[in-house]
Design a protein around this motif. Sequence first.
Motif, short mmCIF file in Angstrom:
data_model
loop_
_atom_site.label_atom_id
_atom_site.label_comp_id
_atom_site.label_asym_id
_atom_site.label_seq_id
_atom_site.Cartn_x
_atom_site.Cartn_y
_atom_site.Cartn_z
N VAL A 1 0.83 -1.11 -0.14
CA VAL A 1 -0.13 -0.04 -0.01
C VAL A 1 0.86 1.14 0.12
O VAL A 1 1.65 1.20 0.82
CB VAL A 1 -0.89 -0.10 1.33
CG1 VAL A 1 -1.82 1.29 1.30
CG2 VAL A 1 -1.71 -0.98 1.24
N PRO B 1 -4.33 5.62 2.86
CA PRO B 1 -3.93 4.78 1.64
C PRO B 1 -4.24 5.42 0.23
O PRO B 1 -5.44 5.97 0.27
CB PRO B 1 -4.77 3.55 1.88
CG PRO B 1 -5.20 3.46 3.31
CD PRO B 1 -5.36 4.99 3.45
N ALA C 1 -2.80 0.31 -3.99
CA ALA C 1 -2.39 -0.85 -3.46
C ALA C 1 -2.11 -1.72 -4.79
O ALA C 1 -2.82 -1.61 -5.87
CB ALA C 1 -3.25 -1.37 -2.54
#
Length: 148
Positions: free
Chosen positions: A93, A142, A145
């Motif tokens: 991530v 985040p 990913a």
Amino acid sequence: MTKISSPIESMTASAESPKLGEIAGKADDPVLWLGTVTSQGRPSIRPVWFVLHEGKFVIFSTPNAWKVRHVQANPDVCITFHTDPAAKNLLVVAGRAEVSLEGHPPSSIPAYGVKYASGFADYNYSQQRFDELYPTRITVTPERAWGW
């Protein structure tokens, strides 16, 4: 470790980063590996305790830890997790981190204390003592990913 469920409502897989939807499945992992960049531009990675909170990774630290200094200088970070021995289940991530030096101790997120209660006991820490030693909060949002 106690199983913690942590739904990530705001985080859904997209065509750009379909693996974002897999982050919630890592909530019960005991540690994540936080990758930062040193002042010399070198990568630095370390295992840290974490909790998923409101769709973000939250890590607590001592105020003068290198990871805190690195994030203050460059908020771009990378997170990885333990994987199976054959590396058949890998998730990486990338995100942006923010440091908060005060006002958000570990006890402000009850799930953190539940997740690491046995870890506190291993180090003879009470929740109050852990709050005193690790008052600095690093929050990672985040952004994308990948993995397999």
